[in-house]
Write an enzyme that holds these catalytic residues in place. Structure first.
Site, PDB file in Angstrom:
ATOM      1  N   HIS A   1      70.766 195.936  35.012  1.00 22.90           N
ATOM      2  CA  HIS A   1      71.832 195.102  34.346  1.00 22.90           C
ATOM      3  C   HIS A   1      71.124 193.429  34.618  1.00 22.90           C
ATOM      4  CE1 HIS A   1      75.764 193.968  33.151  1.00 22.90           C
ATOM      5  NE2 HIS A   1      75.729 192.960  33.887  1.00 22.90           N
TER       6      HIS A   1
ATOM      7  N   ASN B   1      70.144 202.172  36.410  1.00 17.79           N
ATOM      8  CA  ASN B   1      70.229 201.348  35.150  1.00 17.79           C
ATOM      9  C   ASN B   1      69.793 199.910  35.546  1.00 17.79           C
ATOM     10  OD1 ASN B   1      71.160 200.350  32.784  1.00 17.79           O
ATOM     11  ND2 ASN B   1      73.145 199.556  33.637  1.00 17.79           N
TER      12      ASN B   1
ATOM     13  N   GLY C   1      63.417 197.598  23.526  1.00 24.52           N
ATOM     14  CA  GLY C   1      62.592 198.336  24.416  1.00 24.52           C
ATOM     15  C   GLY C   1      61.641 197.992  25.054  1.00 24.52           C
TER      16      GLY C   1
ATOM     17  N   LEU D   1      73.328 201.427  25.596  1.00 31.07           N
ATOM     18  CA  LEU D   1      74.385 200.852  25.852  1.00 31.07           C
ATOM     19  C   LEU D   1      75.544 201.855  25.716  1.00 31.07           C
ATOM     20  CD1 LEU D   1      73.856 197.985  22.910  1.00 31.07           C
ATOM     21  CD2 LEU D   1      74.077 197.829  25.429  1.00 31.07           C
TER      22      LEU D   1
ATOM     23  N   GLU E   1      63.123 191.176  34.735  1.00 36.83           N
ATOM     24  CA  GLU E   1      63.404 192.969  34.789  1.00 36.83           C
ATOM     25  C   GLU E   1      61.962 193.352  34.694  1.00 36.83           C
ATOM     26  OE1 GLU E   1      66.241 193.925  31.750  1.00 36.83           O
ATOM     27  OE2 GLU E   1      67.277 192.017  31.879  1.00 36.83           O
TER      28      GLU E   1
ATOM     29  N   ASP F   1      78.488 199.973  35.029  1.00 37.94           N
ATOM     30  CA  ASP F   1      77.785 199.121  35.969  1.00 37.94           C
ATOM     31  C   ASP F   1      78.377 198.893  37.412  1.00 37.94           C
ATOM     32  OD1 ASP F   1      76.490 197.814  33.772  1.00 37.94           O
ATOM     33  OD2 ASP F   1      78.113 196.497  33.386  1.00 37.94           O
TER      34      ASP F   1
END
Ligand code: GRF
Length: 191
Positions: free
Chosen positions: A104, A102, A12, A85, A174, A145
Site C-alpha cells: 500500500h 499486499n 505492473g 484493485l 515500493e 488494507d
C-alpha cells in the site's frame, strides 16, 4: 522451490521489479501473473519475463471458485498483490492464510481502506498536510488494507509535492523494498 503468483491490475511496475529480482533465484519462483483488466501493461511485462499470464473474470473470481484450481494446478504457495484493485474472495483468503501480501502506498493505518488507491492516496496525504508518507507491506485478510504489517518505511513529503511527484517517490520505495520483503517473508514460512 517456493512458487508464487502475482495479482495486478495496472501498469505492473512492481510486478516488473519482482520478476527482475527473482529471475534465477534459488528458492523463489514467480510462476503466474493474474490480472483483472484486459488492456493492462502487466501482460507485456509477464511476456518479457517468459511468465504465464491469465485474465481474471469478475464472475469467476468473486463469486465462483476464485481461480483456486488454477493456482493449485500451478502449485502456487503464495499470492503477491501488486496494485491489485479487487477484494479477494474468502476462498482464496482461506486457502492462502498468512500467504498473501499486499503493498500500500502510504503508512497504514493512515490513508487506507476502500477508494484509497493510486493517486487518491497521495492526494489525501497532501490534503492532510502530512510531513511524511511511505509504504506498507501487509498480510491480506478479508478487509481492505487491514492485515498485519510486515514492513513499513517512510519518506518525507516535500511542501512543493504534487500527488504525482509524491507518487513517484513512493513507487521507487515500493520497487526497492517489495522484492526483498517477499523474499524474507516467504523464505521463513514452512513450505
Ligand atoms: C502501487 O502504488 C501500489 O502500491 C498500489 O498500486 C500501485 C501499482 O503500481 N497498490 P504498478 O502497477 O505496480 O506500477
Amino acid at each position: 522451490m517456493i512458487r508464487l503468483a502475482i495479482l495486478a491490475s495496472g501498469g505492473g511496475s512492481n510486478a516488473d521489479a519482482i520478476l527482475r529480482y527473482f529471475a534465477g533465484h534459488p528458492q523463489i519462483r514467480i510462476v503466474l501473473i493474474a490480472c483483472n483488466r484486459k488492456m493492462a501493461g502487466v501482460y507485456q511485462i509477464a511476456e518479457n519475463h517468459g511468465v504465464e499470464s491469465i485474465h481474471l473474470s469478475r464472475e469467476r473470481f468473486q463469486s465462483g471458485d476464485g481461480y483456486l484450481p488454477v493456482f493449485r494446478e500451478k502449485q502456487v504457495r503464495g499470492l503477491i498483490l501488486a496494485g491489485f484493485l479487487w477484494k479477494l474472495p474468502p476462498t482464496l483468503i482461506q486457502a492462502y492464510t498468512h500467504r498473501i501480501l499486499n503493498i500500500h502506498p502510504a503508512l497504514l493505518p493512515k490513508f487506507g481502506g476502500q477508494g484509497m488507491y493510486g493517486i487518491h492516496v497521495h492526494q489525501a496525504v497532501l490534503a492532510a498536510h502530512e510531513t511524511e508518507s511511505g509504504i506498507t507491506i501487509h498480510r491480506v485478510d478479508e478487509h481492505y488494507d487491514n492485515g498485519d504489517v510486515v514492513f513499513q518505511t517512510a519518506c518525507p513529503v516535500d511542501p512543493h509535492d504534487t500527488p504525482e511527484s509524491l507518487g513517484k517517490r513512493i513507487l521507487q520505495l515500493e520497487h526497492q523494498h517489495y522484492p526483498p520483503t517477499i523474499e524474507n517473508y516467504f523464505s521463513q514460512l514452512p513450505n
